[in-house]
Design a protein around this motif. Sequence first.
Motif, PDB file in Angstrom:
ATOM      1  N   LEU A  99      -3.680  -9.621 -21.817  1.00  0.00           N
ATOM      2  CA  LEU A  99      -2.405  -8.975 -21.400  1.00  0.00           C
ATOM      3  C   LEU A  99      -2.471  -7.584 -21.702  1.00  0.00           C
ATOM      4  O   LEU A  99      -2.422  -7.005 -22.700  1.00  0.00           O
ATOM      5  CB  LEU A  99      -1.235  -9.652 -22.317  1.00  0.00           C
ATOM      6  CG  LEU A  99       0.036  -9.499 -21.817  1.00  0.00           C
ATOM      7  CD1 LEU A  99       0.375  -9.666 -20.248  1.00  0.00           C
ATOM      8  CD2 LEU A  99       1.099  -9.990 -22.636  1.00  0.00           C
ATOM      9  N   LEU A 141       2.536 -12.644 -18.328  1.00  0.00           N
ATOM     10  CA  LEU A 141       1.166 -13.028 -17.883  1.00  0.00           C
ATOM     11  C   LEU A 141       1.199 -12.912 -16.186  1.00  0.00           C
ATOM     12  O   LEU A 141       0.316 -12.290 -15.724  1.00  0.00           O
ATOM     13  CB  LEU A 141       0.569 -14.369 -18.386  1.00  0.00           C
ATOM     14  CG  LEU A 141      -0.020 -14.164 -19.567  1.00  0.00           C
ATOM     15  CD1 LEU A 141      -0.391 -15.877 -20.077  1.00  0.00           C
ATOM     16  CD2 LEU A 141      -1.200 -13.271 -20.133  1.00  0.00           C
ATOM     17  N   GLY A 154      -1.951 -10.935 -15.746  1.00  0.00           N
ATOM     18  CA  GLY A 154      -2.679 -11.280 -17.079  1.00  0.00           C
ATOM     19  C   GLY A 154      -3.926 -12.186 -16.779  1.00  0.00           C
ATOM     20  O   GLY A 154      -3.982 -12.829 -15.493  1.00  0.00           O
TER      21      GLY A 154
END
Length: 387
Positions: free
Chosen positions: A182, A231, A236
């Motif tokens: 991330l 995310l 992500g």
Amino acid sequence: MVEHDAFQKLLDSDLDGLLDMPEKPKKVTSSDRLERAFLEIVEFRRTYGRLPSPTTRAISERKLGARLDGIFADDDKIQALKHLDEFGLLDVPEAPRSIDELLEHDPFDLLGDETGIMDVSGLPARKQRFETEEVARRRPAEDFAEFAPMFQQKHAELRDGASELLPYSGMQHIVPGAFFVLNGVMLFVAEVGETEYKKSTVRENKRERLRCVFENGTESRMYRQSLGIRLADEDGQIVVPREQPEILTDDEVSGYIYVLRSRSTDPQIAGITDLHKIGFSRGPVETRIRNADKSPTYLMAPVDVVATYRVYNTRVSVLENLLHRVFADVRLDLTQVDKTGRNYDPTEWFVVPRNVIDQAIDLIISGEIVRYIYNADIRRLVERRDA
């Protein structure tokens, strides 16, 4: 005098107790009825992993759902049933701690928009930035030394090609043991807590608190849904073993079936060979059993995890119930007294060898379990005669 002697002889000859006066049944109080009614709701939650719905077409479930709504509306009933509420069904939902949390759940559907006036899909996309808020919530991970080698290993796997980075594709992949990247920082999902059920007048919201450890030595206790949002919004990635990416891209982790062994020193328990608890958990089993010695569910004693089975694309509660049915004849028949002085009958403990439990799970997954029953005399699964 003669009549008395004759009557006495009649009483003396009544060996079967036919002339005994029946015991007067104990009067059932309104409190007893309330507790019995609530325990049916608790058993439904234990079996299906959710609260009964008051709007379903299933009559028996709708009855329980309406009963629960009636309890929610009466503070006196809630207080009277607190000691039976092992799943926190009667807990009052916490107030949202931020605007983001309020928008995330919207329990009353206040943001519903049938007119399209709030549709912003035609506006330029803008990336959400959480760095300041999220970093402020993080704290140093005191046991980071235990996790540091895991991050080093994952980076080595990425360099060697043993693992690869794939785009994040859904919250079903946020499970214990998963690695994500991330904003350029790798994180490890160390724990997924117990599901919290937040009841509203409109719907039931579910959420799980995570323990996320970051490779920079910090950790966060964000909710599973919050990590999923970040995310998704910030491109992500998930770290996937190259030789087995299909498990993470196609299959959904449903939960865990676990098998426990008691470390009780109680003679009536310690003397039972092959006594095992078969249960279900959506999160890490270690978290669930942390206070086993204080819970009659775990026989008021510490337990050892004998086995865990990760299950994909399956209602794990159904699998658990099927196992309980297979071994119903060898269910532990024992009543314990909990810390409040109330009697409690554990329902998930069975006297069955571990290898037979393994075999039963394999037969359930293959669909062949319907052809077998458990024979307690020879301690084996045997084919039904009518199969």
